[in-house]
Design a protein around this motif. Structure first.
Motif, mmCIF file in Angstrom:
data_model
loop_
_atom_site.group_PDB
_atom_site.id
_atom_site.type_symbol
_atom_site.label_atom_id
_atom_site.label_comp_id
_atom_site.label_asym_id
_atom_site.label_seq_id
_atom_site.Cartn_x
_atom_site.Cartn_y
_atom_site.Cartn_z
ATOM 1 N N ALA A 31 0.836 -1.200 0.000
ATOM 2 C CA ALA A 31 0.000 0.000 0.000
ATOM 3 C C ALA A 31 0.875 1.256 0.000
ATOM 4 C CB ALA A 31 -0.917 0.015 1.212
ATOM 5 N N VAL A 32 0.367 2.316 -0.611
ATOM 6 C CA VAL A 32 1.066 3.598 -0.652
ATOM 7 C C VAL A 32 0.308 4.594 0.219
ATOM 8 C CG1 VAL A 32 1.828 5.501 -2.120
ATOM 9 C CG2 VAL A 32 1.898 3.155 -2.989
ATOM 10 N N HIS A 33 1.049 5.323 1.047
ATOM 11 C CA HIS A 33 0.486 6.352 1.918
ATOM 12 C C HIS A 33 1.177 7.665 1.582
ATOM 13 C CE1 HIS A 33 -1.260 3.163 4.428
ATOM 14 N NE2 HIS A 33 -0.181 2.512 4.054
ATOM 15 N N ALA A 34 0.420 8.758 1.596
ATOM 16 C CA ALA A 34 0.973 10.064 1.246
ATOM 17 C C ALA A 34 0.486 11.124 2.214
ATOM 18 C CB ALA A 34 0.561 10.423 -0.180
ATOM 19 N N TRP A 35 1.336 12.134 2.444
ATOM 20 C CA TRP A 35 0.954 13.241 3.316
ATOM 21 C C TRP A 35 1.782 14.464 2.946
ATOM 22 C CZ3 TRP A 35 3.811 9.042 4.563
ATOM 23 C CH2 TRP A 35 5.098 9.249 5.064
ATOM 24 N N GLY A 36 1.290 15.620 3.384
ATOM 25 C CA GLY A 36 1.966 16.880 3.100
ATOM 26 C C GLY A 36 1.142 17.749 2.164
ATOM 27 N N TRP A 37 1.804 18.659 1.486
ATOM 28 C CA TRP A 37 1.154 19.620 0.602
ATOM 29 C C TRP A 37 0.585 18.894 -0.606
ATOM 30 C CZ3 TRP A 37 3.806 23.710 -2.906
ATOM 31 C CH2 TRP A 37 2.901 24.744 -3.198
ATOM 32 N N ASN A 38 -0.666 19.221 -0.945
ATOM 33 C CA ASN A 38 -1.360 18.525 -2.029
ATOM 34 C C ASN A 38 -1.936 19.511 -3.036
ATOM 35 O OD1 ASN A 38 -2.333 16.282 -3.417
ATOM 36 N ND2 ASN A 38 -4.303 16.392 -2.410
ATOM 37 N N ASN A 39 -1.135 20.431 -3.507
ATOM 38 C CA ASN A 39 -1.644 21.455 -4.423
ATOM 39 C C ASN A 39 -1.917 20.940 -5.833
ATOM 40 O OD1 ASN A 39 1.198 21.186 -4.785
ATOM 41 N ND2 ASN A 39 1.189 23.105 -5.907
ATOM 42 N N GLU A 40 -1.327 19.817 -6.239
ATOM 43 C CA GLU A 40 -1.497 19.295 -7.599
ATOM 44 C C GLU A 40 -2.009 17.846 -7.607
ATOM 45 O OE1 GLU A 40 -1.057 20.909 -10.469
ATOM 46 O OE2 GLU A 40 -0.252 22.771 -9.654
ATOM 47 N N GLY A 41 -2.507 17.373 -6.483
ATOM 48 C CA GLY A 41 -3.012 16.002 -6.421
ATOM 49 C C GLY A 41 -1.936 14.960 -6.180
ATOM 50 N N GLN A 42 -0.728 15.395 -5.864
ATOM 51 C CA GLN A 42 0.386 14.468 -5.694
ATOM 52 C C GLN A 42 0.262 13.562 -4.467
ATOM 53 O OE1 GLN A 42 0.499 17.806 -5.485
ATOM 54 N NE2 GLN A 42 2.131 18.523 -4.163
ATOM 55 N N THR A 43 -0.602 13.919 -3.526
ATOM 56 C CA THR A 43 -0.825 13.025 -2.384
ATOM 57 C C THR A 43 -2.160 12.303 -2.470
ATOM 58 O OG1 THR A 43 -1.780 14.732 -0.952
ATOM 59 C CG2 THR A 43 0.612 14.473 -0.871
ATOM 60 N N ASP A 44 -2.876 12.469 -3.567
ATOM 61 C CA ASP A 44 -4.147 11.762 -3.772
ATOM 62 C C ASP A 44 -3.857 10.385 -4.374
ATOM 63 O OD1 ASP A 44 -5.580 13.957 -2.876
ATOM 64 O OD2 ASP A 44 -5.911 14.747 -4.899
ATOM 65 N N VAL A 45 -3.482 9.447 -3.527
ATOM 66 C CA VAL A 45 -3.163 8.089 -3.994
ATOM 67 C C VAL A 45 -4.401 7.522 -4.691
ATOM 68 C CG1 VAL A 45 -2.455 5.784 -3.277
ATOM 69 C CG2 VAL A 45 -1.527 7.785 -2.099
ATOM 70 N N PRO A 46 -4.239 7.013 -5.918
ATOM 71 C CA PRO A 46 -5.395 6.485 -6.647
ATOM 72 C C PRO A 46 -6.152 5.421 -5.851
ATOM 73 C CG PRO A 46 -3.505 6.653 -8.092
ATOM 74 C CD PRO A 46 -3.008 6.936 -6.706
ATOM 75 N N GLN A 47 -7.459 5.524 -5.889
ATOM 76 C CA GLN A 47 -8.336 4.570 -5.197
ATOM 77 C C GLN A 47 -8.032 3.158 -5.686
ATOM 78 O OE1 GLN A 47 -9.991 5.536 -2.769
ATOM 79 N NE2 GLN A 47 -11.992 4.635 -2.601
ATOM 80 N N GLY A 48 -7.868 2.234 -4.758
ATOM 81 C CA GLY A 48 -7.645 0.837 -5.103
ATOM 82 C C GLY A 48 -6.215 0.476 -5.463
ATOM 83 N N LEU A 49 -5.299 1.443 -5.407
ATOM 84 C CA LEU A 49 -3.908 1.145 -5.732
ATOM 85 C C LEU A 49 -3.347 0.198 -4.677
ATOM 86 C CD1 LEU A 49 -1.405 1.666 -7.494
ATOM 87 C CD2 LEU A 49 -0.859 3.579 -5.973
ATOM 88 N N GLY A 50 -2.787 -0.894 -5.106
ATOM 89 C CA GLY A 50 -2.187 -1.873 -4.204
ATOM 90 C C GLY A 50 -1.173 -2.711 -4.953
ATOM 91 N N ARG A 51 -0.564 -3.649 -4.249
ATOM 92 C CA ARG A 51 0.449 -4.533 -4.834
ATOM 93 C C ARG A 51 1.571 -3.725 -5.491
ATOM 94 N NH1 ARG A 51 -1.699 -10.197 -6.525
ATOM 95 N NH2 ARG A 51 0.549 -10.291 -6.535
ATOM 96 N N VAL A 52 1.980 -2.678 -4.767
ATOM 97 C CA VAL A 52 3.038 -1.796 -5.252
ATOM 98 C C VAL A 52 4.387 -2.326 -4.795
ATOM 99 C CG1 VAL A 52 3.971 0.551 -5.095
ATOM 100 C CG2 VAL A 52 1.510 0.198 -5.347
ATOM 101 N N LYS A 53 5.346 -2.277 -5.706
ATOM 102 C CA LYS A 53 6.699 -2.787 -5.463
ATOM 103 C C LYS A 53 7.666 -1.665 -5.086
ATOM 104 C CE LYS A 53 10.103 -5.434 -8.094
ATOM 105 N NZ LYS A 53 10.289 -6.165 -9.344
ATOM 106 N N SER A 54 7.513 -0.492 -5.731
ATOM 107 C CA SER A 54 8.371 0.645 -5.404
ATOM 108 C C SER A 54 7.649 1.953 -5.723
ATOM 109 C CB SER A 54 9.707 0.571 -6.151
ATOM 110 O OG SER A 54 9.524 0.710 -7.525
ATOM 111 N N ILE A 55 8.172 3.036 -5.130
ATOM 112 C CA ILE A 55 7.566 4.359 -5.282
ATOM 113 C C ILE A 55 8.641 5.388 -5.600
ATOM 114 C CG2 ILE A 55 5.532 4.002 -3.835
ATOM 115 C CD1 ILE A 55 7.131 5.227 -1.501
ATOM 116 N N SER A 56 8.195 6.490 -6.194
ATOM 117 C CA SER A 56 9.074 7.615 -6.447
ATOM 118 C C SER A 56 8.240 8.894 -6.377
ATOM 119 C CB SER A 56 9.719 7.488 -7.827
ATOM 120 O OG SER A 56 10.640 8.526 -8.041
ATOM 121 N N ALA A 57 8.880 9.973 -5.956
ATOM 122 C CA ALA A 57 8.188 11.255 -5.839
ATOM 123 C C ALA A 57 8.954 12.307 -6.624
ATOM 124 C CB ALA A 57 8.085 11.665 -4.378
ATOM 125 N N GLY A 58 8.228 13.060 -7.445
ATOM 126 C CA GLY A 58 8.820 14.187 -8.158
ATOM 127 C C GLY A 58 8.415 15.469 -7.467
ATOM 128 N N GLY A 59 8.566 16.574 -8.153
ATOM 129 C CA GLY A 59 8.186 17.851 -7.559
ATOM 130 C C GLY A 59 6.727 17.877 -7.160
#
Length: 89
Positions: A31-59
């Protein structure tokens, strides 16, 4: 903006990523969890996203690589950063 306010109860973290004033965590259950500033939807983890192997964050965008090899991206698409090639979806 809350990027240092780790959600309470977050455990079994196996990876973290930091974007511009926001953070992501990947837990052992995929599962992916996100927090902090969300001015562009960057912390709005897509509904139902799971079975994630790795993550990366851009600006202002986030990307997840799923166990099946597919790539999911969300947040700002100002420069086409969410335009995942069809063969990776």
């Amino acid at each position: 903006y809350g990027q240092t306010s780790v959600p309470s109860g977050l455990g079994q973290v196996k990876a973290i990523a930091a974007g511009y004033q926001y953070s992501l965590a990947l837990t052992e259950d995929g599962a992916v969890h996100a927090w902090g500033w969300n001015n562009e939807g960057q912390t709005d983890v897509p509904q139902g996203l799971g079975r994630v192997k790795s993550i990366s964050a851009g600006g202002y965008f986030s990307v997840a690589l799923k166990e099946d090899g597919s790539v999911i991206a969300w947040g700002s698409n100002e420069e086409g950063q969410l335009d995942v090639p069809e063969e990776l979806k």
